[in-house]
Design a protein around this motif. Structure first.
Motif, short mmCIF file in Angstrom:
data_model
loop_
_atom_site.label_atom_id
_atom_site.label_comp_id
_atom_site.label_asym_id
_atom_site.label_seq_id
_atom_site.Cartn_x
_atom_site.Cartn_y
_atom_site.Cartn_z
N ARG A 241 0.86 -1.18 0.00
CA ARG A 241 0.00 0.00 0.00
C ARG A 241 0.90 1.23 0.00
NH1 ARG A 241 -2.13 0.31 6.35
NH2 ARG A 241 -0.05 0.50 7.27
N GLY A 242 0.30 2.40 -0.15
CA GLY A 242 1.03 3.65 -0.01
C GLY A 242 2.17 3.81 -1.01
N LEU A 243 3.19 4.56 -0.61
CA LEU A 243 4.33 4.88 -1.47
C LEU A 243 5.45 3.87 -1.24
CD1 LEU A 243 4.33 8.77 -1.05
CD2 LEU A 243 3.29 7.39 -2.87
N GLY A 244 5.35 2.74 -1.89
CA GLY A 244 6.41 1.74 -1.82
C GLY A 244 6.39 0.84 -0.60
N GLU A 245 5.33 0.91 0.20
CA GLU A 245 5.25 0.06 1.40
C GLU A 245 4.82 -1.35 1.02
OE1 GLU A 245 2.88 -0.23 5.69
OE2 GLU A 245 2.44 1.39 4.28
N CYS A 246 5.67 -2.33 1.29
CA CYS A 246 5.35 -3.74 1.03
C CYS A 246 5.90 -4.54 2.20
CB CYS A 246 5.99 -4.20 -0.29
SG CYS A 246 5.52 -5.87 -0.80
N ARG A 247 5.02 -5.21 2.93
CA ARG A 247 5.40 -5.87 4.17
C ARG A 247 5.02 -7.35 4.16
NH1 ARG A 247 5.96 -2.26 8.70
NH2 ARG A 247 5.85 -0.09 8.01
N SER A 248 5.74 -8.11 4.96
CA SER A 248 5.42 -9.54 5.09
C SER A 248 5.58 -9.97 6.53
CB SER A 248 6.34 -10.38 4.19
OG SER A 248 7.69 -10.28 4.62
N SER A 249 4.77 -10.92 6.93
CA SER A 249 4.92 -11.53 8.25
C SER A 249 5.82 -12.75 8.09
CB SER A 249 3.56 -11.97 8.80
OG SER A 249 3.10 -13.12 8.11
N GLY A 250 6.08 -13.46 9.18
CA GLY A 250 6.72 -14.74 9.07
C GLY A 250 5.67 -15.79 8.70
N PHE A 251 6.10 -17.03 8.47
CA PHE A 251 5.16 -18.12 8.26
C PHE A 251 4.70 -18.60 9.62
CE2 PHE A 251 7.12 -18.19 4.11
CZ PHE A 251 6.07 -18.59 3.27
N VAL A 252 3.40 -18.62 9.83
CA VAL A 252 2.85 -19.00 11.12
C VAL A 252 1.76 -20.05 10.96
CG1 VAL A 252 3.39 -16.78 12.18
CG2 VAL A 252 1.17 -17.12 11.10
N VAL A 253 1.63 -20.89 11.95
CA VAL A 253 0.57 -21.89 11.97
C VAL A 253 -0.67 -21.32 12.65
CG1 VAL A 253 -0.07 -24.19 12.79
CG2 VAL A 253 2.25 -23.76 11.98
N ASP A 254 -0.47 -20.41 13.61
CA ASP A 254 -1.59 -19.76 14.30
C ASP A 254 -2.13 -18.65 13.42
OD1 ASP A 254 -3.41 -18.61 15.98
OD2 ASP A 254 -1.93 -17.73 17.34
N THR A 255 -3.12 -18.98 12.59
CA THR A 255 -3.65 -18.01 11.64
C THR A 255 -4.53 -16.95 12.30
OG1 THR A 255 -5.46 -19.54 11.15
CG2 THR A 255 -3.53 -19.59 9.70
N ASN A 256 -4.93 -17.14 13.55
CA ASN A 256 -5.73 -16.11 14.22
C ASN A 256 -4.95 -14.80 14.33
OD1 ASN A 256 -8.12 -17.54 14.68
ND2 ASN A 256 -7.26 -18.53 16.48
N ALA A 257 -3.64 -14.90 14.54
CA ALA A 257 -2.82 -13.69 14.63
C ALA A 257 -2.84 -12.92 13.32
CB ALA A 257 -1.39 -14.06 15.01
N LEU A 258 -2.77 -13.65 12.21
CA LEU A 258 -2.81 -12.99 10.91
C LEU A 258 -4.18 -12.38 10.65
CD1 LEU A 258 -0.90 -15.55 8.64
CD2 LEU A 258 -0.04 -13.45 9.69
N LYS A 259 -5.23 -13.10 11.03
CA LYS A 259 -6.58 -12.59 10.82
C LYS A 259 -6.79 -11.29 11.59
CE LYS A 259 -9.83 -15.66 11.26
NZ LYS A 259 -10.92 -16.51 11.82
N GLN A 260 -6.28 -11.23 12.82
CA GLN A 260 -6.43 -10.02 13.63
C GLN A 260 -5.67 -8.85 13.00
OE1 GLN A 260 -5.17 -11.16 17.55
NE2 GLN A 260 -6.80 -12.67 17.78
N LEU A 261 -4.49 -9.13 12.45
CA LEU A 261 -3.75 -8.06 11.80
C LEU A 261 -4.52 -7.53 10.60
CD1 LEU A 261 -1.18 -6.35 11.36
CD2 LEU A 261 -0.31 -8.22 9.95
N MET A 262 -5.10 -8.41 9.82
CA MET A 262 -5.81 -7.99 8.62
C MET A 262 -6.96 -7.05 8.93
SD MET A 262 -5.80 -11.61 6.64
CE MET A 262 -7.13 -11.10 5.55
N THR A 263 -7.64 -7.28 10.03
CA THR A 263 -8.76 -6.41 10.38
C THR A 263 -8.30 -5.01 10.75
OG1 THR A 263 -8.73 -7.11 12.71
CG2 THR A 263 -10.14 -8.37 11.18
N GLY A 264 -7.02 -4.85 11.04
CA GLY A 264 -6.51 -3.54 11.42
C GLY A 264 -5.78 -2.80 10.32
#
Length: 241
Positions: free
Chosen positions: A86-109
């Protein structure tokens, strides 16, 4: 003057409002996620266009992607990485995780921010990840393409040679983006689908099928045998695009 204390008004308990994640909170999540050991047998990258044009349907997208995460959790042998730009060149990645709830919570924010597409960065990132450890599938959800299509095609072809199919879910009906997305899917030996708000259940099923494929390949799709699994098999064998 009296020493008598004035009564203190009773405190009220307003309903808490969940704030959007700040950049600092996102950074903290990414640092934490990178410390988790991904024990899953399969690895799936979920990548998102978070530029401003996607704001109207972002909440729906988050819900449907959440349903895919739920399916991933049921599969049990899959680790997931979130990538977004998003934005001006911002491209981010998380680590690979098995607990997908953490990723889901991030997405909502995550808030969408104006900017150009960075699909090339996503494809290069997937190539680097699979060079380090096998990536079984890349999912990309977006609505536009503002890059050199030949450059993207070259990267998609390399992903195909490495056995990393790209599953593209397109929001909207931009014809230029559609041609590019279908070419990326074809060259990577993946599949292209419409991200249709009117067919949310079908879309959720297809995202679930991608998760099953990433965890167990075509055999896992054949064994589960749902309609969306059969449709995914048809696309993967070249009969759907």
């Amino acid at each position: 003057m009296s020493d008598k204390k004035q009564p203190v008004p009773a405190k009220t308990n307003p309903v808490p409002v969940k704030p959007r994640s700040s950049t600092g909170e996102i950074d903290a999540f990414i640092r934490q996620a990178r410390t988790f050991a991904a024990s899953g047998l399969g690895r799936l990258i979920l990548s998102l266009d978070a530029t401003m044009s996607r704001q109207p349907t972002w909440d729906l997208a988050t819900t449907l992607q959440g349903e895919m995460f739920d399916a991933v959790g049921k599969v049990g042998s899959l680790s997931v990485q979130l990538v977004y730009f998003r934005g001006l060149g911002e491209c981010r990645s998380s680590g690979f995780v098995v607990d997908t709830n953490a990723l889901k919570q991030l997405m909502t924010g995550i808030e969408c921010r104006a900017g150009h597409t960075q699909i090339g960065k996503v494809l290069v990132h997937a190539l680097k990840e699979t060079a380090a450890a096998k990536v079984n599938a890349l999912v990309y959800i977006g609505d536009a393409m503002e890059e050199n299509v030949d450059d993207l095609a070259e990267k998609a072809g390399r992903l195909g040679l490495h056995g990393v199919p790209v599953f593209i879910f397109q929001e909207g009906h931009d014809s230029g983006a559609e041609r590019a997305f279908k070419e990326i899917a074809r060259l990577s030996k993946g599949a292209w689908f419409r991200f249709d708000r009117r067919a949310a259940a079908t879309l959720a099923g297809l995202l679930s099928a991608v998760a099953v494929f990433a965890a167990g390949g075509l055999k896992a799709l054949e064994a589960r045998g749902r309609p969306e699994d059969r449709l995914m098999i048809e696309h993967l064998r070249g009969g759907g695009n």
